[in-house]
Design a protein around this motif. Structure first.
Motif, PDB file in Angstrom:
ATOM      1  N   LYS A   1      13.423 -30.036  -4.225  1.00  0.00           N
ATOM      2  CA  LYS A   1      13.295 -31.189  -3.311  1.00  0.00           C
ATOM      3  C   LYS A   1      13.546 -32.506  -4.047  1.00  0.00           C
ATOM      4  CE  LYS A   1      10.199 -28.628  -0.279  1.00  0.00           C
ATOM      5  NZ  LYS A   1       8.816 -28.339   0.104  1.00  0.00           N
ATOM      6  N   ARG A   2      13.125 -32.579  -5.297  1.00  0.00           N
ATOM      7  CA  ARG A   2      13.344 -33.807  -6.086  1.00  0.00           C
ATOM      8  C   ARG A   2      14.832 -34.040  -6.346  1.00  0.00           C
ATOM      9  NH1 ARG A   2      11.976 -33.630 -12.324  1.00  0.00           N
ATOM     10  NH2 ARG A   2      14.056 -32.695 -12.261  1.00  0.00           N
ATOM     11  N   ASP A   3      15.559 -32.971  -6.680  1.00  0.00           N
ATOM     12  CA  ASP A   3      16.956 -33.119  -7.122  1.00  0.00           C
ATOM     13  C   ASP A   3      17.978 -32.882  -6.018  1.00  0.00           C
ATOM     14  OD1 ASP A   3      15.891 -33.586  -9.594  1.00  0.00           O
ATOM     15  OD2 ASP A   3      16.315 -31.593 -10.407  1.00  0.00           O
ATOM     16  N   TYR A   4      17.505 -32.505  -4.836  1.00  0.00           N
ATOM     17  CA  TYR A   4      18.434 -32.062  -3.786  1.00  0.00           C
ATOM     18  C   TYR A   4      19.390 -33.162  -3.342  1.00  0.00           C
ATOM     19  CZ  TYR A   4      20.259 -30.199   0.573  1.00  0.00           C
ATOM     20  OH  TYR A   4      21.104 -29.783   1.567  1.00  0.00           O
TER      21      TYR A   4
ATOM     22  N   LYS B   1      17.477 -21.373 -14.210  1.00  0.00           N
ATOM     23  CA  LYS B   1      16.999 -22.414 -15.125  1.00  0.00           C
ATOM     24  C   LYS B   1      15.469 -22.444 -15.205  1.00  0.00           C
ATOM     25  CE  LYS B   1      17.518 -27.337 -16.164  1.00  0.00           C
ATOM     26  NZ  LYS B   1      18.156 -28.610 -15.771  1.00  0.00           N
ATOM     27  N   TYR B   2      14.817 -22.197 -14.067  1.00  0.00           N
ATOM     28  CA  TYR B   2      13.347 -22.274 -14.025  1.00  0.00           C
ATOM     29  C   TYR B   2      12.721 -20.894 -13.838  1.00  0.00           C
ATOM     30  CZ  TYR B   2      14.516 -27.188 -13.527  1.00  0.00           C
ATOM     31  OH  TYR B   2      15.033 -28.445 -13.734  1.00  0.00           O
ATOM     32  N   LYS B   3      13.368 -19.857 -14.427  1.00  0.00           N
ATOM     33  CA  LYS B   3      12.885 -18.488 -14.224  1.00  0.00           C
ATOM     34  C   LYS B   3      11.492 -18.263 -14.811  1.00  0.00           C
ATOM     35  CE  LYS B   3      15.370 -16.342 -18.152  1.00  0.00           C
ATOM     36  NZ  LYS B   3      15.901 -17.568 -18.763  1.00  0.00           N
ATOM     37  N   SER B   4      11.125 -19.040 -15.849  1.00  0.00           N
ATOM     38  CA  SER B   4       9.788 -18.850 -16.431  1.00  0.00           C
ATOM     39  C   SER B   4       8.705 -19.224 -15.415  1.00  0.00           C
ATOM     40  CB  SER B   4       9.628 -19.674 -17.711  1.00  0.00           C
ATOM     41  OG  SER B   4       9.921 -21.033 -17.465  1.00  0.00           O
ATOM     42  N   ALA B   5       8.942 -20.283 -14.633  1.00  0.00           N
ATOM     43  CA  ALA B   5       7.971 -20.672 -13.594  1.00  0.00           C
ATOM     44  C   ALA B   5       7.911 -19.598 -12.511  1.00  0.00           C
ATOM     45  CB  ALA B   5       8.358 -22.020 -12.983  1.00  0.00           C
ATOM     46  N   ILE B   6       9.072 -19.028 -12.165  1.00  0.00           N
ATOM     47  CA  ILE B   6       9.116 -17.980 -11.132  1.00  0.00           C
ATOM     48  C   ILE B   6       8.396 -16.731 -11.626  1.00  0.00           C
ATOM     49  CG2 ILE B   6      10.694 -16.404  -9.909  1.00  0.00           C
ATOM     50  CD1 ILE B   6      12.670 -18.849  -9.782  1.00  0.00           C
ATOM     51  N   GLU B   7       8.591 -16.400 -12.908  1.00  0.00           N
ATOM     52  CA  GLU B   7       7.971 -15.183 -13.454  1.00  0.00           C
ATOM     53  C   GLU B   7       6.447 -15.257 -13.448  1.00  0.00           C
ATOM     54  OE1 GLU B   7       9.912 -14.817 -17.218  1.00  0.00           O
ATOM     55  OE2 GLU B   7      11.746 -13.976 -16.328  1.00  0.00           O
ATOM     56  N   ILE B   8       5.879 -16.458 -13.599  1.00  0.00           N
ATOM     57  CA  ILE B   8       4.410 -16.572 -13.556  1.00  0.00           C
ATOM     58  C   ILE B   8       3.913 -16.905 -12.146  1.00  0.00           C
ATOM     59  CG2 ILE B   8       4.208 -17.188 -15.999  1.00  0.00           C
ATOM     60  CD1 ILE B   8       3.718 -20.122 -15.076  1.00  0.00           C
ATOM     61  N   GLY B   9       4.845 -16.866 -11.167  1.00  0.00           N
ATOM     62  CA  GLY B   9       4.440 -17.026  -9.772  1.00  0.00           C
ATOM     63  C   GLY B   9       4.256 -18.453  -9.308  1.00  0.00           C
ATOM     64  N   ASN B  10       4.711 -19.431 -10.121  1.00  0.00           N
ATOM     65  CA  ASN B  10       4.547 -20.837  -9.714  1.00  0.00           C
ATOM     66  C   ASN B  10       5.752 -21.278  -8.877  1.00  0.00           C
ATOM     67  OD1 ASN B  10       3.823 -23.471  -9.393  1.00  0.00           O
ATOM     68  ND2 ASN B  10       3.550 -23.923 -11.577  1.00  0.00           N
ATOM     69  N   LEU B  11       5.832 -20.742  -7.669  1.00  0.00           N
ATOM     70  CA  LEU B  11       6.979 -21.017  -6.809  1.00  0.00           C
ATOM     71  C   LEU B  11       6.971 -22.438  -6.275  1.00  0.00           C
ATOM     72  CD1 LEU B  11       7.143 -17.631  -4.843  1.00  0.00           C
ATOM     73  CD2 LEU B  11       8.329 -18.272  -6.936  1.00  0.00           C
ATOM     74  N   GLU B  12       5.782 -23.012  -6.085  1.00  0.00           N
ATOM     75  CA  GLU B  12       5.694 -24.387  -5.569  1.00  0.00           C
ATOM     76  C   GLU B  12       6.345 -25.376  -6.542  1.00  0.00           C
ATOM     77  OE1 GLU B  12       4.771 -25.380  -2.549  1.00  0.00           O
ATOM     78  OE2 GLU B  12       4.539 -23.235  -2.119  1.00  0.00           O
ATOM     79  N   TYR B  13       6.211 -25.094  -7.839  1.00  0.00           N
ATOM     80  CA  TYR B  13       6.825 -25.951  -8.857  1.00  0.00           C
ATOM     81  C   TYR B  13       8.345 -25.983  -8.676  1.00  0.00           C
ATOM     82  CZ  TYR B  13       8.268 -27.484 -13.566  1.00  0.00           C
ATOM     83  OH  TYR B  13       8.853 -28.143 -14.613  1.00  0.00           O
TER      84      TYR B  13
ATOM     85  N   GLU C   1       7.737 -15.292  -2.388  1.00  0.00           N
ATOM     86  CA  GLU C   1       7.411 -14.048  -3.071  1.00  0.00           C
ATOM     87  C   GLU C   1       8.244 -12.912  -2.470  1.00  0.00           C
ATOM     88  OE1 GLU C   1       3.298 -11.901  -4.489  1.00  0.00           O
ATOM     89  OE2 GLU C   1       3.204 -13.807  -3.430  1.00  0.00           O
ATOM     90  N   ASN C   2       8.778 -12.068  -3.310  1.00  0.00           N
ATOM     91  CA  ASN C   2       9.593 -10.914  -2.883  1.00  0.00           C
ATOM     92  C   ASN C   2      10.920 -11.301  -2.231  1.00  0.00           C
ATOM     93  OD1 ASN C   2       7.516  -9.130  -3.740  1.00  0.00           O
ATOM     94  ND2 ASN C   2       6.437  -9.502  -1.810  1.00  0.00           N
ATOM     95  N   SER C   3      11.325 -12.560  -2.376  1.00  0.00           N
ATOM     96  CA  SER C   3      12.606 -12.992  -1.808  1.00  0.00           C
ATOM     97  C   SER C   3      13.760 -12.295  -2.521  1.00  0.00           C
ATOM     98  CB  SER C   3      12.748 -14.510  -1.961  1.00  0.00           C
ATOM     99  OG  SER C   3      14.089 -14.905  -1.793  1.00  0.00           O
ATOM    100  N   LEU C   4      14.702 -11.781  -1.738  1.00  0.00           N
ATOM    101  CA  LEU C   4      15.902 -11.160  -2.306  1.00  0.00           C
ATOM    102  C   LEU C   4      16.679 -12.155  -3.159  1.00  0.00           C
ATOM    103  CD1 LEU C   4      18.474  -8.883  -0.592  1.00  0.00           C
ATOM    104  CD2 LEU C   4      19.285 -11.086  -1.406  1.00  0.00           C
ATOM    105  N   PHE C   5      16.613 -13.430  -2.799  1.00  0.00           N
ATOM    106  CA  PHE C   5      17.426 -14.457  -3.466  1.00  0.00           C
ATOM    107  C   PHE C   5      17.042 -14.669  -4.936  1.00  0.00           C
ATOM    108  CE2 PHE C   5      17.555 -15.538   1.051  1.00  0.00           C
ATOM    109  CZ  PHE C   5      18.913 -15.736   1.253  1.00  0.00           C
ATOM    110  N   LEU C   6      15.778 -14.414  -5.294  1.00  0.00           N
ATOM    111  CA  LEU C   6      15.314 -14.747  -6.644  1.00  0.00           C
ATOM    112  C   LEU C   6      16.010 -13.920  -7.732  1.00  0.00           C
ATOM    113  CD1 LEU C   6      11.472 -15.243  -6.057  1.00  0.00           C
ATOM    114  CD2 LEU C   6      13.275 -16.980  -6.115  1.00  0.00           C
TER     115      LEU C   6
END
Length: 411
Positions: free
Chosen positions: A316-319, A298-310, A203-208
């Protein structure tokens, strides 16, 4: 006159502040505001740093610059103008005014003029487009780039002495060597894969918001098309037909500008391919932006609703697959640094058949090296590599040929 360019967060301002921290250097930051208000700030800087009286008012940059050129006839002055390209917003006539004063006064002046900017396309156009007033005026061009691998290793050794190769790769994958991102991770003591992901996707990460912050001003109102193309390339859709098929529109102009004006993507052909070969793919040069478009945009919709764990779980899955590709870039950079070869590139045939990760050629010493890169050394098969190189071998008669595997253990 030096013009200095580099992407945002690369450390241009810090570099200049460190190099010219004397009372004889002036630092002007071009904020997007009224020219008169801007010149008031510049006059205050002159009074403070040069300790000279200013009679009358200097309401335009033409007056400020003309005054400094007169002063520089009797004393050495370094003038740094940061975000120089933003004069285009303040008053676009300023570029012509600088040119006229510079041409008239420079031969009697002791001015060291450094014009610094972060919007790559605009800065390059100002100085390298024959139609622009400052074309041909600069005597030096500096392009500030990210830290090389050797520097990243030194930073890791200083702050995380027991770092593993996996830690080093993650540091390279996520920062791309950009000093600001390196600094942020070091300050947060985020120097392993797990801690880096937690720091970036928090949350509040400059990187996002970073991709937007770095690029929206470059692209202007067309940014959505540019972002869509970069997102597709980051996701592995690297040919123009693939991109156009998915976007259902012609993208030639956008792709050309991304490559030639913005320097964000690179056209890659198989090594030894003819210049007019249509076997082309594109790649994003900036590793942080490649990551940002692949996982954050790509996953900005998840970030916008605060689902950062997703998002963390997806990274981690694709790394493993994603970082394997970056490992090829890592070794390519290392091989380039050896200065042993005059041609280095990848090889593939139509439909990405017989892909070879790295081919390194020294035409002078007549030697060629075929290299397979895998994170796990047990997955390297040199017999398969030899078979893939069959069609290339006729180009290397009388050459010393070496087949090599590189893995995490060789970092």
């Amino acid at each position: 006159m030096t013009f200095l360019v580099g992407r945002r967060r690369i450390g241009k301002t810090s570099l200049l502040a460190k190099a010219f921290n004397t009372h004889q250097s002036l630092y002007f930051f071009v904020a997007k505001k009224n020219e008169i208000l801007l010149c008031e700030e510049f006059v205050e800087e002159i009074k403070e740093k040069l300790n000279i009286p200013i009679f009358g008012s200097l309401y335009s940059f033409k007056d400020v610059f003309g005054f400094l050129m007169q002063v520089s006839k009797t004393q050495h002055i370094t003038l740094i103008i940061d975000e120089f390209q933003d004069f285009n917003i303040v008053n676009s006539a300023i570029f012509s005014e600088i040119q006229h004063i510079w041409d008239r006064e420079k031969s009697n002046s002791k001015m060291n003029l450094i014009l610094c900017g972060s919007i790559y396309a605009l800065m390059t156009r100002i100085f390298e487009n024959a139609k622009e007033p400052l074309f041909g005026r600069a005597t030096q061009r500096m392009h500030i780039k990210a830290f090389p691998i050797t520097t990243l290793k030194q930073i890791m050794a200083d702050h995380h002495p027991k770092y593993s190769n996996e830690d080093l790769l993650a540091f390279y994958v996520f920062t791309g060597g950009v000093p600001k991102y390196v600094e942020l991770l070091v300050q947060s003591n985020a120097l392993t894969f797990e801690t880096i992901v937690d720091e970036i996707i928090s949350e509040n990460s400059l990187f996002l918001e970073e991709g937007k912050n770095v690029l929206i001003e470059e692209f202007g109102k067309d940014y959505i098309n540019y972002f869509s193309i970069l997102s597709l390339i980051a996701a592995g859709k690297t040919s123009r037909p693939e991109i156009e098929s998915l976007m259902e529109m012609a993208t030639g102009g956008f792709i050309e500008r991304l490559e030639k004006e913005y320097g964000l993507i690179k056209k890659v052909r198989p090594i030894l391919a003819k210049p007019n070969s249509r076997t082309i793919k594109y790649r994003i040069e900036d590793l942080f932006l490649k990551f940002w478009f692949r996982f954050i945009y790509k996953y900005k919709s998840a970030i916008e609703i605060g689902n950062l764990e997703y998002v963390k779980d997806l990274i981690k899955r694709d790394y493993a697959t994603y970082s394997g590709e970056i490992l090829e870039r890592y070794f390519t950079e290392k091989i380039i640094d050896t200065k042993e070869f005059n041609q280095i590139g990848a090889y593939w045939e139509r439909n990405y058949q017989n892909e070879i990760d790295i081919v390194a050629v020294n035409d002078l010493q007549k030697k060629v090296m075929f290299i397979e890169v895998k994170k796990n050394p047990l997955k390297i098969h040199l017999d398969t590599l030899k078979a893939k190189s069959t069609r290339l071998l006729p180009n290397f008669k009388d050459f010393e040929i070496e087949y090599k595997g590189l893995s995490m253990e060789d970092m």
